[in-house]
Design a protein around this motif. Structure first.
Motif, mmCIF file in Angstrom:
data_model
loop_
_atom_site.group_PDB
_atom_site.id
_atom_site.type_symbol
_atom_site.label_atom_id
_atom_site.label_comp_id
_atom_site.label_asym_id
_atom_site.label_seq_id
_atom_site.Cartn_x
_atom_site.Cartn_y
_atom_site.Cartn_z
ATOM 1 N N PRO A 88 0.823 -1.214 0.000
ATOM 2 C CA PRO A 88 0.000 0.000 0.000
ATOM 3 C C PRO A 88 0.862 1.271 0.000
ATOM 4 O O PRO A 88 1.945 1.291 0.584
ATOM 5 C CB PRO A 88 -0.800 -0.099 1.297
ATOM 6 C CG PRO A 88 -0.779 -1.541 1.656
ATOM 7 C CD PRO A 88 0.534 -2.069 1.145
ATOM 8 N N VAL A 89 0.374 2.293 -0.679
ATOM 9 C CA VAL A 89 1.053 3.586 -0.722
ATOM 10 C C VAL A 89 0.261 4.527 0.182
ATOM 11 O O VAL A 89 -0.911 4.825 -0.085
ATOM 12 C CB VAL A 89 1.129 4.131 -2.164
ATOM 13 C CG1 VAL A 89 1.832 5.479 -2.201
ATOM 14 C CG2 VAL A 89 1.823 3.128 -3.077
ATOM 15 N N GLU A 90 0.879 4.964 1.261
ATOM 16 C CA GLU A 90 0.218 5.796 2.268
ATOM 17 C C GLU A 90 -0.021 7.216 1.746
ATOM 18 O O GLU A 90 0.672 7.664 0.825
ATOM 19 C CB GLU A 90 1.055 5.837 3.546
ATOM 20 C CG GLU A 90 1.232 4.485 4.219
ATOM 21 C CD GLU A 90 -0.072 3.865 4.685
ATOM 22 O OE1 GLU A 90 -0.979 4.609 5.125
ATOM 23 O OE2 GLU A 90 -0.197 2.626 4.622
ATOM 24 N N PRO A 91 -0.989 7.936 2.327
ATOM 25 C CA PRO A 91 -1.235 9.324 1.915
ATOM 26 C C PRO A 91 0.041 10.162 1.991
ATOM 27 O O PRO A 91 0.791 10.074 2.962
ATOM 28 C CB PRO A 91 -2.272 9.822 2.925
ATOM 29 C CG PRO A 91 -2.966 8.576 3.378
ATOM 30 C CD PRO A 91 -1.910 7.508 3.378
ATOM 31 N N GLY A 92 0.295 10.914 0.942
ATOM 32 C CA GLY A 92 1.481 11.762 0.880
ATOM 33 C C GLY A 92 2.724 11.061 0.351
ATOM 34 O O GLY A 92 3.692 11.715 -0.013
ATOM 35 N N ASP A 93 2.703 9.728 0.303
ATOM 36 C CA ASP A 93 3.858 8.982 -0.193
ATOM 37 C C ASP A 93 3.818 8.870 -1.718
ATOM 38 O O ASP A 93 2.764 9.009 -2.338
ATOM 39 C CB ASP A 93 3.912 7.582 0.419
ATOM 40 C CG ASP A 93 4.344 7.601 1.873
ATOM 41 O OD1 ASP A 93 4.750 8.671 2.367
ATOM 42 O OD2 ASP A 93 4.264 6.540 2.521
ATOM 43 N N SER A 94 4.981 8.581 -2.272
ATOM 44 C CA SER A 94 5.111 8.429 -3.720
ATOM 45 C C SER A 94 5.576 7.030 -4.064
ATOM 46 O O SER A 94 6.086 6.301 -3.211
ATOM 47 C CB SER A 94 6.118 9.446 -4.263
ATOM 48 O OG SER A 94 5.643 10.753 -4.080
ATOM 49 N N GLY A 95 5.397 6.674 -5.311
ATOM 50 C CA GLY A 95 5.835 5.386 -5.807
ATOM 51 C C GLY A 95 6.166 5.510 -7.283
ATOM 52 O O GLY A 95 6.095 6.599 -7.863
ATOM 53 N N MET A 96 6.494 4.375 -7.906
ATOM 54 C CA MET A 96 6.914 4.397 -9.294
ATOM 55 C C MET A 96 6.369 3.197 -10.055
ATOM 56 O O MET A 96 6.380 2.083 -9.545
ATOM 57 C CB MET A 96 8.441 4.383 -9.349
ATOM 58 C CG MET A 96 9.004 4.582 -10.720
ATOM 59 S SD MET A 96 10.826 4.533 -10.754
ATOM 60 C CE MET A 96 11.262 5.529 -9.356
ATOM 61 N N ILE A 97 5.883 3.464 -11.247
ATOM 62 C CA ILE A 97 5.506 2.421 -12.192
ATOM 63 C C ILE A 97 6.657 2.350 -13.190
ATOM 64 O O ILE A 97 7.000 3.348 -13.827
ATOM 65 C CB ILE A 97 4.196 2.757 -12.953
ATOM 66 C CG1 ILE A 97 3.047 3.083 -12.003
ATOM 67 C CG2 ILE A 97 3.848 1.657 -13.947
ATOM 68 C CD1 ILE A 97 2.522 1.938 -11.212
#
Length: 136
Positions: A88-97
């Motif tokens: 899960p990606v928490e509020p405010g966090d970033s991720g990458m596809i």
């Protein structure tokens, strides 16, 4: 009469232009009900050599109030292979596809990638575009 019409059109255009100023893209996205926000939705390779590295990435941010889970990322064809975070990606966090295009295939390409998640604005469509040119 014509000058008034032109002046009126200019006033409307300038007002519309300044109405969006001062808001970051994230704030504008949040106002539109988006929860997962991608800075860019199109990656342009330009001309890329045949059999070269076809990897690129799309960064996203969870601008919602709850954790987002990306359940699936599906490319429009088998020549484009995506990978994504499974946690899960928490509020405010970033991720990458991450996306890898098969550069063994010569010629122009324009492919889409659908990102399915628990966000309100799911699915989000991403694109890769370019032209694979044979090695000289």
């Amino acid at each position: 009469m014509r000058n008034r019409l032109i002046t009126g059109i200019l006033v409307v255009l300038v007002t519309a232009l300044f109405a969006g100023c001062g808001n970051s893209p994230e704030v504008q996205a949040e106002k539109q009900g988006e929860e997962i926000w991608f800075g860019e939705q199109l990656y342009e390779y330009g001309d890329i050599a045949k059999n070269s590295d076809g990897a690129c990435s799309f960064t996203f941010t969870n601008i919602g109030d709850e954790a987002i889970v990306i359940s699936q990322v599906r490319a429009s064809c088998g020549c484009t292979v995506p990978s994504w975070p499974k946690e899960p990606v928490e509020p405010g966090d970033s991720g990458m596809i991450r996306v890898v295009y098969n550069t063994a295939i010569s010629g122009p390409f324009y492919k889409s990638i659908n990102v399915y998640s628990t966000a309100a604005n799911s699915p989000v469509k991403l694109y890769v575009k370019g032209k694979v040119i044979p090695a000289a």
